[in-house]
Design an enzyme around this catalytic site. Structure first.
Site, PDB file in Angstrom:
ATOM      1  N   ASP A  59     -25.443  23.471  18.599  1.00  0.00           N
ATOM      2  CA  ASP A  59     -26.674  23.854  17.888  1.00  0.00           C
ATOM      3  C   ASP A  59     -26.954  22.845  16.775  1.00  0.00           C
ATOM      4  O   ASP A  59     -27.978  22.924  16.091  1.00  0.00           O
ATOM      5  CB  ASP A  59     -26.622  25.303  17.366  1.00  0.00           C
ATOM      6  CG  ASP A  59     -25.550  25.500  16.312  1.00  0.00           C
ATOM      7  OD1 ASP A  59     -24.736  24.578  16.087  1.00  0.00           O
ATOM      8  OD2 ASP A  59     -25.521  26.592  15.695  1.00  0.00           O
ATOM      9  N   SER A  60     -26.070  21.848  16.634  1.00  0.00           N
ATOM     10  CA  SER A  60     -26.377  20.697  15.775  1.00  0.00           C
ATOM     11  C   SER A  60     -27.676  20.038  16.243  1.00  0.00           C
ATOM     12  O   SER A  60     -28.299  19.279  15.499  1.00  0.00           O
ATOM     13  CB  SER A  60     -25.227  19.689  15.794  1.00  0.00           C
ATOM     14  OG  SER A  60     -24.815  19.421  17.123  1.00  0.00           O
ATOM     15  N   ASP A  98     -23.672  26.135  22.959  1.00  0.00           N
ATOM     16  CA  ASP A  98     -23.426  26.722  21.628  1.00  0.00           C
ATOM     17  C   ASP A  98     -24.402  27.868  21.418  1.00  0.00           C
ATOM     18  O   ASP A  98     -25.622  27.670  21.516  1.00  0.00           O
ATOM     19  CB  ASP A  98     -23.695  25.623  20.580  1.00  0.00           C
ATOM     20  CG  ASP A  98     -22.833  25.776  19.355  1.00  0.00           C
ATOM     21  OD1 ASP A  98     -22.044  26.735  19.277  1.00  0.00           O
ATOM     22  OD2 ASP A  98     -22.944  24.900  18.474  1.00  0.00           O
ATOM     23  N   GLU A 130     -19.521  30.936  16.716  1.00  0.00           N
ATOM     24  CA  GLU A 130     -18.855  30.728  15.417  1.00  0.00           C
ATOM     25  C   GLU A 130     -18.330  32.048  14.867  1.00  0.00           C
ATOM     26  O   GLU A 130     -18.989  33.081  14.975  1.00  0.00           O
ATOM     27  CB  GLU A 130     -19.849  30.125  14.416  1.00  0.00           C
ATOM     28  CG  GLU A 130     -20.300  28.731  14.777  1.00  0.00           C
ATOM     29  CD  GLU A 130     -21.198  28.094  13.719  1.00  0.00           C
ATOM     30  OE1 GLU A 130     -21.357  28.664  12.611  1.00  0.00           O
ATOM     31  OE2 GLU A 130     -21.746  27.019  14.010  1.00  0.00           O
ATOM     32  N   GLU A 197     -13.069  23.224  12.342  1.00  0.00           N
ATOM     33  CA  GLU A 197     -13.948  22.254  11.672  1.00  0.00           C
ATOM     34  C   GLU A 197     -13.608  22.180  10.182  1.00  0.00           C
ATOM     35  O   GLU A 197     -13.557  23.224   9.499  1.00  0.00           O
ATOM     36  CB  GLU A 197     -15.421  22.640  11.872  1.00  0.00           C
ATOM     37  CG  GLU A 197     -16.372  21.651  11.174  1.00  0.00           C
ATOM     38  CD  GLU A 197     -17.819  21.744  11.619  1.00  0.00           C
ATOM     39  OE1 GLU A 197     -18.131  22.479  12.580  1.00  0.00           O
ATOM     40  OE2 GLU A 197     -18.645  21.050  10.984  1.00  0.00           O
TER      41      GLU A 197
HETATM   42  O1  KIV Z   1     -23.109  22.231  16.877  1.00  0.00           O
HETATM   43  C1  KIV Z   1     -22.199  21.399  16.982  1.00  0.00           C
HETATM   44  O2  KIV Z   1     -22.410  20.226  17.287  1.00  0.00           O
HETATM   45  C2  KIV Z   1     -20.830  21.868  16.738  1.00  0.00           C
HETATM   46  C3  KIV Z   1     -19.746  20.832  16.661  1.00  0.00           C
HETATM   47  C4  KIV Z   1     -19.816  20.111  15.383  1.00  0.00           C
HETATM   48  C5  KIV Z   1     -18.401  21.436  16.896  1.00  0.00           C
HETATM   49  O3  KIV Z   1     -20.622  23.030  16.591  1.00  0.00           O
END
Ligand code: KIV
Length: 305
Positions: A59-60, A98, A130, A197
């Site tokens: 979700d980045s 994610d 998460e 993380e």
């Molecule tokens: O959203 C993401 O890219 C992540 C990674 C940093 C593990 O959760």
């Protein structure tokens, strides 16, 4: 162009797909697991060609692809579209979607429904979510529906405000033992793997030794069973301030900027397109075309009189 086999049902891994059970064996062999984020089909293909074991549609994307200030605004629709694209590009790596903020916090039912969307409509092999605590019930529910879940603790960006910002977690004995308890609980809830993380390296190393599932570190030292980095960070595409744990392996952003600048200059100076970039037509056809245009002009002139 190679023709890929049709994607089978989620319960049947596609031919050539890394079996999820292999990850525990890699941990046992102490063979590092490589995970990278990707957000589109070329990204999935390139990660596959580079030999990544796991591709995370993080979700980045909300920040790297969609220009938001945090990961929180990412929606299910956006994440589904990006995951679909990645699964079209990546064959061997397990593709992990994610779960965006809001897609699993409200209830177990919501969490299962949204995890099913990722597997059924976007071809994801697994989902990541998460947190621990209340989220353990979500993990049990999704795993109970037959979908593998990757956990994520330490710095969990979706709850960065609650954590007091984007900072390392587990830096006191009390916080570190709480992280270990969360990690054990996520393993017991059925996670096949766990992202750590921004956790001090010795804490991540201890958690890694205590668990039988593999840990994937990001800012968690070299003793995790695997590592993950964000696509834009690795490649030098992200313009924001990079976290301490980022290592840039290329400056693609700079390469793109200078290529686009050269293109713009070529267009403005009439250097592009050249002969080789254009299509010709037979001379006699061109002559007929010009004659037809001339006749069109005469007819229009007559009509105006
Ligand atoms: O959203 C993401 O890219 C992540 C990674 C940093 C593990 O959760």
């Amino acid at each position: 162009m190679s023709i890929r086999p049709q994607k089978p049902a989620p319960a049947t891994p596609a031919p050539g797909k890394l079996p999820i059970t292999e990850l525990a064996e890699m941990k046992a062999r102490r063979q590092p697991i490589v995970m990278v984020t990707a957000y589109d089909a070329p990204g999935g293909r390139l990660a596959d060609e580079a030999g990544a074991d796991l591709v995370l549609v993080g979700d980045s994307a909300a920040m790297t692809m969609l220009g938001h200030e945090s990961t929180v605004p990412a929606t299910m629709d956006e994440m589904l579209m990006l995951t679909r694209a990645v699964t079209r590009g990546a064959s061997r790596p397990l593709v992990i979607a994610d779960m965006p903020f809001g897609s699993f916090q409200v209830s177990d039912e919501d969490a299962v429904r949204n995890a099913i969307h990722f597997v059924k409509e976007a071809g994801a092999d697994a989902v990541k979510l998460e947190g621990a605590g209340v989220m353990l019930s979500r993990v049990r529910a999704i795993v109970g529906a037959g979908i593998p879940v990757m956990g994520h603790i330490g710095l969990t960006p979706q709850s960065a405000t609650m954590l007091g910002g984007y900072k390392a977690q587990g830096r006191s004995a009390e916080k570190a033992i709480a992280l270990l308890h969360d990690a054990r609980a996520l393993e017991a809830a059925g996670c096949f793997s766990l992202v750590l993380e921004a956790v001090p390296a010795p804490v991540a190393a201890r958690i890694t030794r205590e668990l039988s599932i593999p840990t994937i570190g990001i800012g968690a030292g070299s003793d995790c069973d695997g590592q993950v980095l964000v696509w834009h960070d690795i490649l030098g595409l992200y313009e924001g301030r990079a976290a301490r744990f980022v290592k840039r392996y290329a400056e693609i952003g700079e390469t793109i900027r200078s290529a686009l600048t050269a293109y713009a200059a070529d267009v403005r100076e009439h250097r592009f397109p050249e002969e080789q970039h254009t299509y010709s037509m037979p001379d006699d056809e061109l002559a007929l075309f010009e004659a037809a245009v001339a006749s069109d002009h005469r007819e229009h002139a007559d009509d105006r009189r």
